[in-house]
Write a protein that holds these residues in place. Sequence first.
Motif, PDB file in Angstrom:
ATOM      1  N   THR A   1       0.147  -5.618   1.244  1.00  0.00           N
ATOM      2  CA  THR A   1       0.287  -4.326   0.568  1.00  0.00           C
ATOM      3  C   THR A   1      -1.082  -3.745   0.216  1.00  0.00           C
ATOM      4  O   THR A   1      -1.364  -2.570   0.475  1.00  0.00           O
ATOM      5  CB  THR A   1       1.132  -4.484  -0.705  1.00  0.00           C
ATOM      6  OG1 THR A   1       2.433  -4.950  -0.327  1.00  0.00           O
ATOM      7  CG2 THR A   1       1.262  -3.178  -1.469  1.00  0.00           C
ATOM      8  N   LEU A   2      -1.934  -4.586  -0.323  1.00  0.00           N
ATOM      9  CA  LEU A   2      -3.284  -4.133  -0.706  1.00  0.00           C
ATOM     10  C   LEU A   2      -4.026  -3.586   0.522  1.00  0.00           C
ATOM     11  O   LEU A   2      -4.603  -2.499   0.487  1.00  0.00           O
ATOM     12  CB  LEU A   2      -4.054  -5.318  -1.289  1.00  0.00           C
ATOM     13  CG  LEU A   2      -5.336  -5.006  -2.038  1.00  0.00           C
ATOM     14  CD1 LEU A   2      -5.030  -4.159  -3.267  1.00  0.00           C
ATOM     15  CD2 LEU A   2      -6.042  -6.309  -2.426  1.00  0.00           C
ATOM     16  N   ARG A   3      -3.950  -4.313   1.621  1.00  0.00           N
ATOM     17  CA  ARG A   3      -4.663  -3.905   2.840  1.00  0.00           C
ATOM     18  C   ARG A   3      -4.097  -2.606   3.379  1.00  0.00           C
ATOM     19  O   ARG A   3      -4.829  -1.725   3.812  1.00  0.00           O
ATOM     20  CB  ARG A   3      -4.550  -5.024   3.876  1.00  0.00           C
ATOM     21  CG  ARG A   3      -5.418  -4.814   5.102  1.00  0.00           C
ATOM     22  CD  ARG A   3      -6.872  -5.190   4.857  1.00  0.00           C
ATOM     23  NE  ARG A   3      -7.629  -5.046   6.089  1.00  0.00           N
ATOM     24  CZ  ARG A   3      -8.231  -3.897   6.425  1.00  0.00           C
ATOM     25  NH1 ARG A   3      -8.181  -2.863   5.646  1.00  0.00           N
ATOM     26  NH2 ARG A   3      -8.904  -3.802   7.566  1.00  0.00           N
ATOM     27  N   LEU A   4      -2.772  -2.476   3.326  1.00  0.00           N
ATOM     28  CA  LEU A   4      -2.152  -1.240   3.826  1.00  0.00           C
ATOM     29  C   LEU A   4      -2.528  -0.045   2.963  1.00  0.00           C
ATOM     30  O   LEU A   4      -2.794   1.039   3.476  1.00  0.00           O
ATOM     31  CB  LEU A   4      -0.641  -1.406   3.890  1.00  0.00           C
ATOM     32  CG  LEU A   4      -0.097  -2.256   5.036  1.00  0.00           C
ATOM     33  CD1 LEU A   4       1.390  -2.530   4.852  1.00  0.00           C
ATOM     34  CD2 LEU A   4      -0.345  -1.578   6.378  1.00  0.00           C
ATOM     35  N   ILE A   5      -2.585  -0.252   1.655  1.00  0.00           N
ATOM     36  CA  ILE A   5      -2.978   0.859   0.781  1.00  0.00           C
ATOM     37  C   ILE A   5      -4.424   1.267   1.072  1.00  0.00           C
ATOM     38  O   ILE A   5      -4.752   2.452   1.116  1.00  0.00           O
ATOM     39  CB  ILE A   5      -2.793   0.465  -0.699  1.00  0.00           C
ATOM     40  CG1 ILE A   5      -1.301   0.245  -1.026  1.00  0.00           C
ATOM     41  CG2 ILE A   5      -3.391   1.518  -1.637  1.00  0.00           C
ATOM     42  CD1 ILE A   5      -0.440   1.504  -0.862  1.00  0.00           C
ATOM     43  N   GLU A   6      -5.275   0.284   1.333  1.00  0.00           N
ATOM     44  CA  GLU A   6      -6.669   0.596   1.710  1.00  0.00           C
ATOM     45  C   GLU A   6      -6.672   1.439   2.992  1.00  0.00           C
ATOM     46  O   GLU A   6      -7.339   2.468   3.080  1.00  0.00           O
ATOM     47  CB  GLU A   6      -7.459  -0.690   1.960  1.00  0.00           C
ATOM     48  CG  GLU A   6      -7.877  -1.452   0.723  1.00  0.00           C
ATOM     49  CD  GLU A   6      -8.392  -2.867   1.064  1.00  0.00           C
ATOM     50  OE1 GLU A   6      -8.607  -3.644   0.123  1.00  0.00           O
ATOM     51  OE2 GLU A   6      -8.513  -3.193   2.280  1.00  0.00           O
ATOM     52  N   LEU A   7      -5.882   1.005   3.976  1.00  0.00           N
ATOM     53  CA  LEU A   7      -5.838   1.731   5.251  1.00  0.00           C
ATOM     54  C   LEU A   7      -5.259   3.137   5.057  1.00  0.00           C
ATOM     55  O   LEU A   7      -5.765   4.110   5.619  1.00  0.00           O
ATOM     56  CB  LEU A   7      -5.003   0.949   6.263  1.00  0.00           C
ATOM     57  CG  LEU A   7      -5.615  -0.333   6.842  1.00  0.00           C
ATOM     58  CD1 LEU A   7      -4.577  -1.130   7.617  1.00  0.00           C
ATOM     59  CD2 LEU A   7      -6.816  -0.006   7.742  1.00  0.00           C
ATOM     60  N   LEU A   8      -4.218   3.257   4.231  1.00  0.00           N
ATOM     61  CA  LEU A   8      -3.601   4.573   3.998  1.00  0.00           C
ATOM     62  C   LEU A   8      -4.575   5.507   3.285  1.00  0.00           C
ATOM     63  O   LEU A   8      -4.686   6.687   3.637  1.00  0.00           O
ATOM     64  CB  LEU A   8      -2.319   4.404   3.193  1.00  0.00           C
ATOM     65  CG  LEU A   8      -1.115   3.838   3.955  1.00  0.00           C
ATOM     66  CD1 LEU A   8      -0.009   3.398   2.992  1.00  0.00           C
ATOM     67  CD2 LEU A   8      -0.572   4.856   4.955  1.00  0.00           C
TER      68      LEU A   8
END
Length: 496
Positions: free
Chosen positions: A480-487
Motif C-alpha cells: 500500500t505504501l509503495r502504491l501510494i508513492e507511485l500514485l
Amino acid sequence: MLCEEIMKISTCLCSLGCALLSLILAPTAAWSADREFRAGAFAQPISPTKFPAPVNGNMKGAFATSIHDPMHARCLALHDGKTEIVFCIVDACAIPRDVCDRTRELASQQTGIPADNILISATHTHSAAALTPLFQSAPDPDFVDALPERLAAGIARAHAQLEPAEIGWGQGSDPSQVFNRRWLVKPGEAYENPFGGKTDRARMNPGYQNPTVSRSFGRVDPAVAVLAVRSAADKRPLALFANYSLHYVGGWPAISADYFAAFAAEIGQRLHADDGRYANKPAFVGAMSNGTSGDINNVNFGGPPPGPRQPGEQIQVVARSVAEAALQAYGKIQFKSHVPLDVLAGELELEVRKPSADELQQARDLLEKTPKDSDGQYGSMPAIYARETVLLEAYPERVSVKLQVLRIGDLSVAAIPSEVFVDVGLDLKKRTPFAQHFTISLANGYNGYLPTAEHHQYGGYETWRARSSYLEVDAAAKITLRLIELLNALEKRKPQ
Ligand SMILES: [Zn+2]
C-alpha cells in the motif's frame, strides 16, 4: 512604382501572415494529431483444445472434459496521442508472472507499446484451464506455453483496431452480491487448522448460520467501477471495462468464465452494442476485472441456505444485478474527447514465509504416513498443507512483486499480483490523490493472498502458509505504501 511597393509590402505581409497562421495552426494540428484520443478493443479466444483440461481453484486437481462457455482475453487499448496503455483481462484463476512478462514482451515487440504500459490480470474464475500449480492442480504445460502468443495476438488486435474515440468513467454500487466470507469464531469454539493449531479466530466460509461463529468481519466494497469508450464518429459503444470486488460465483463443472463473462455479454446486450446497426464494425467488448475480493464472496452465511438452483443460475443472477449497477453508472458518464494517460510501475521485494526445519520435517513425516486417495491425491487438509510446506522449501527467501499504477484523466487504477483483501482496496480508494480509483487484483503475476497484518493475527484459510499464501505478514502495508508513492508521483508527473 508606389503601387508595386504596396503590392510587394502586402505580399510580404500576407506571407508573413500565412507563416504566422501556420505557426499558430501547426501545433494545433500537431496538438490535435498528438491529442487525438483513440481506443480499440478485442476479445481473444483462449479456450483449451485438449481434454480433459486441468482446472485451477480446488484443493484437489480437477479436470474439465468440455466447455460450457469459452475463455477469452478481453483487451482494451487506449491511446492519447502520446501514450498508449492496455488492459488485458484474462479468463483464468491466476496467471503466473513469467506468462505475463512473456506476453508483455511479445505484445511490445508487435505493437511498440512499452511493456510496462500493459496490464494483464486474471478474473479468478475457478472453472478455467489452469495456468499455474495451485494446491494439487497442475496446468497442462503445452497450454501454458502457447498462451503468451495468444494473449499478445489479442493485444495486437486491440491496438490495430484503435479508432478515434471518446472516453468516460463512473461508479455504481451493488451491495446485494458481496459478503465478507470471514467470520469471527466465538470464544470457546476454536477449530483445528491444517497445521494442528487451534488459535484461529477467523473462519472462512463457516457454513450457513454456523452456531460456532458470531459475526462476519463485515466489510465489503459494493462499488462497480465502469470505464467506457465509444466511437467519436458514430458514438457506438466500443468497450466497457468494469471492476467489482467479488471473488467469483462458480457453478459449472465444465470450462466456464463464470459471471465475469456473463456480465460482459449482459452489459453488451443492455447497451445494444452489437445490434445490426454496427454489423461491419469491430465487436463491442465488455469485461469485468476482479477488484479487492480476497475475503469476499457471493454467499450470505448469515442467512439460511438457498433453495435448489440450476447449474449456472446464480452466475446469471449476479451478472444481471451487477450489469444493472454498471448501466446506471454508464448513464451518468460525461464522455470526453481527450484525457491524459500515464503509467508508473515498480518492483517491491518482499519476504516469503518459509517453513522452519522442524515444520518441514513434521510435514515430511505426515506425508510419509498419509495414504493418497484413489485419484492419487491427498484428501485431508493436514496432508494437503504438509505438501504445500514441502513445496515452499524450494521458494526463495524473498520475491520481487510487480506493482503498476495507471492514470486515465483523474481516474487512477492500481494493479496488484495478489488476492487482495477488501480493506486494502478501500484504503487505496481513500488515499489516492486522484478523484476516482479502483484496484485490479491478480494482475501481472500471482503472489497469493494479501491479508492485512490485522487479519493475519486472526488467522483463517487466507493466512495459512501455502503457495497461495506466502508473503510476509506486513506485505499489505508495504504494498500500500509503495502504491501510494507511485500514485502521488503519477499525479505530480505532467502526462507526457
Ligand atoms: Zn481465491
